[in-house]
Scaffold this motif. Structure first.
Motif, PDB file in Angstrom:
ATOM      1  N   GLU A 130      30.926  68.641 -73.599  1.00 47.50           N
ATOM      2  CA  GLU A 130      31.527  69.044 -72.324  1.00 47.50           C
ATOM      3  C   GLU A 130      31.336  67.956 -71.273  1.00 47.50           C
ATOM      4  O   GLU A 130      30.343  67.239 -71.258  1.00 47.50           O
ATOM      5  CB  GLU A 130      30.903  70.358 -71.843  1.00 47.50           C
ATOM      6  CG  GLU A 130      31.249  71.556 -72.716  1.00 47.50           C
ATOM      7  CD  GLU A 130      30.707  72.853 -72.146  1.00 47.50           C
ATOM      8  OE1 GLU A 130      30.016  72.788 -71.095  1.00 47.50           O
ATOM      9  OE2 GLU A 130      30.966  73.909 -72.736  1.00 47.50           O
ATOM     10  N   ARG A 166      41.162  73.323 -78.382  1.00 49.46           N
ATOM     11  CA  ARG A 166      40.681  71.968 -78.082  1.00 49.46           C
ATOM     12  C   ARG A 166      41.634  71.385 -77.047  1.00 49.46           C
ATOM     13  O   ARG A 166      42.844  71.358 -77.267  1.00 49.46           O
ATOM     14  CB  ARG A 166      40.668  71.093 -79.332  1.00 49.46           C
ATOM     15  CG  ARG A 166      40.232  69.631 -79.083  1.00 49.46           C
ATOM     16  CD  ARG A 166      40.380  68.839 -80.374  1.00 49.46           C
ATOM     17  NE  ARG A 166      39.875  67.481 -80.298  1.00 49.46           N
ATOM     18  CZ  ARG A 166      40.601  66.423 -79.906  1.00 49.46           C
ATOM     19  NH1 ARG A 166      41.875  66.598 -79.529  1.00 49.46           N
ATOM     20  NH2 ARG A 166      40.073  65.214 -79.892  1.00 49.46           N
ATOM     21  N   THR A 218      38.214  71.553 -73.050  1.00 51.44           N
ATOM     22  CA  THR A 218      37.783  72.603 -73.969  1.00 51.44           C
ATOM     23  C   THR A 218      37.440  71.954 -75.303  1.00 51.44           C
ATOM     24  O   THR A 218      38.270  71.245 -75.883  1.00 51.44           O
ATOM     25  CB  THR A 218      38.888  73.657 -74.182  1.00 51.44           C
ATOM     26  OG1 THR A 218      39.269  74.205 -72.914  1.00 51.44           O
ATOM     27  CG2 THR A 218      38.412  74.770 -75.104  1.00 51.44           C
TER      28      THR A 218
END
Length: 305
Positions: A238, A262, A115
């Motif tokens: 990503e 995160r 993330t």
């Protein structure tokens, strides 16, 4: 496959393309990646197709994987994967080399993006080999003689008066087993013979000196590690994997993303016992890490660079 290695900065970092690291590697491909890691210290892989299982499988090409951490819990049901999660606090928001408070810290660290915040959250990675080369000759000779005690039992995050209950619980877990280990301040890399400053946040005292004297010397040497020209500033996207040589780098997770989610997943490779310029090995004072990591077989060290 045709592997391409592209430098990111002059001192540290390369981007790797042309290899599918979700699949088993043949010996030629592994050798190319190991040589690239030896040379560039940190490798960036974009658009990887990895999960926890395949991240571990890739990392095992470099050696046995460690448990997630000596004291901190792993991803649920995955004992070799550590969640590097904003919800667990920002303890990595300081310059360090992973787990140097044990006798044989990991030889390499892999981080996979899960993330990513819309801004901030970069990871800085510094070459301690470039730092050593940048020392004036007199200071370099002095550093060659020094040994430092590394420990997990100290406050490297925030002062006591700023700790809330959750942070206090995290700190208590981190120090639930206390470790004290003495390492050479200058470590000789077992594969390349390069010398690097093996210090960072867990190095708290120079052997034979007072805490105050130690701090001045460690701060002086650390300033060479964190010179901008020695640092790769990695902006995450990503599905990336970053691998760095934990024997000759330091890193820092920047807390600049306003508490947004995160999450990275970390897998580390078991390492050898560090060796100084005179051929002497590190030694443990307190704490047994045998539940966390095996000891990598010693490698015949080339002539020191």
């Amino acid at each position: 496959m045709s592997i391409e290695i592209s430098k990111i900065t002059a001192s540290i970092g390369a981007r790797v393309s042309g290899v599918d690291i979700s699949q088993p590697l043949d010996e030629e491909t592994y050798d190319a990646l190991r040589e690239a890691l030896n040379t560039h210290k940190a490798l960036v892989f974009d658009d990887v197709n990895l999960d926890d299982e395949t991240q571990q499988a890739f990392v095992r090409h470099f050696g046995d994987v460690t448990a997630a951490h000596p004291t901190v819990s792993s991803v649920a049901g995955v004992p070799n994967v550590l969640p590097v999660d904003s919800e667990r606090g920002r303890a990595a928001n300081h310059w360090h080399t992973d787990v140097t408070f044990v006798l044989n810290p990991p030889q390499a660290t892999s981080l996979r993006s899960i993330t990513i915040p819309p801004y901030g959250g970069e990871t800085l990675i510094a070459s301690s080999a470039a730092a050593y080369r940048g020392l004036p000759e007199t200071l370099r000779q002095f550093a060659d003689t020094l040994w430092a005690e590394h420990t997990n039992d100290y406050d490297y995050a925030v002062p006591d008066e700023e700790i809330d209950d959750e942070q206090a619980t995290q700190r208590a877990q981190f120090t639930s087993i206390k470790y004290r280990t003495v390492h050479p301040v200058v470590r000789v890399h077992p594969l390349t013979g390069e010398r690097g400053l093996f210090i960072g946040g867990f190095a708290q005292r120079i052997v034979g000196l007072s805490p105050g004297e130690s701090r001045k010397i460690l701060d002086l040497l650390q300033a060479y590690v964190t010179r901008p020209e020695n640092v790769l500033r990695h902006r995450w996207s990503e599905n990336q994997l970053v691998v760095f040589d934990n024997r000759i780098t330091q890193h820092y997770a920047i807390d600049n993303y306003d508490g947004l989610p995160r999450r990275l997943h970390r897998v580390t490779v078991a390492g050898d016992v560090p060796v100084g310029v005179e051929g002497k090995e590190s030694y443990s004072i307190e704490g047994d890490a045998s539940h966390y990591t095996s000891v990598a077989a010693p490698v015949a060290t080339p002539a020191a660079a």
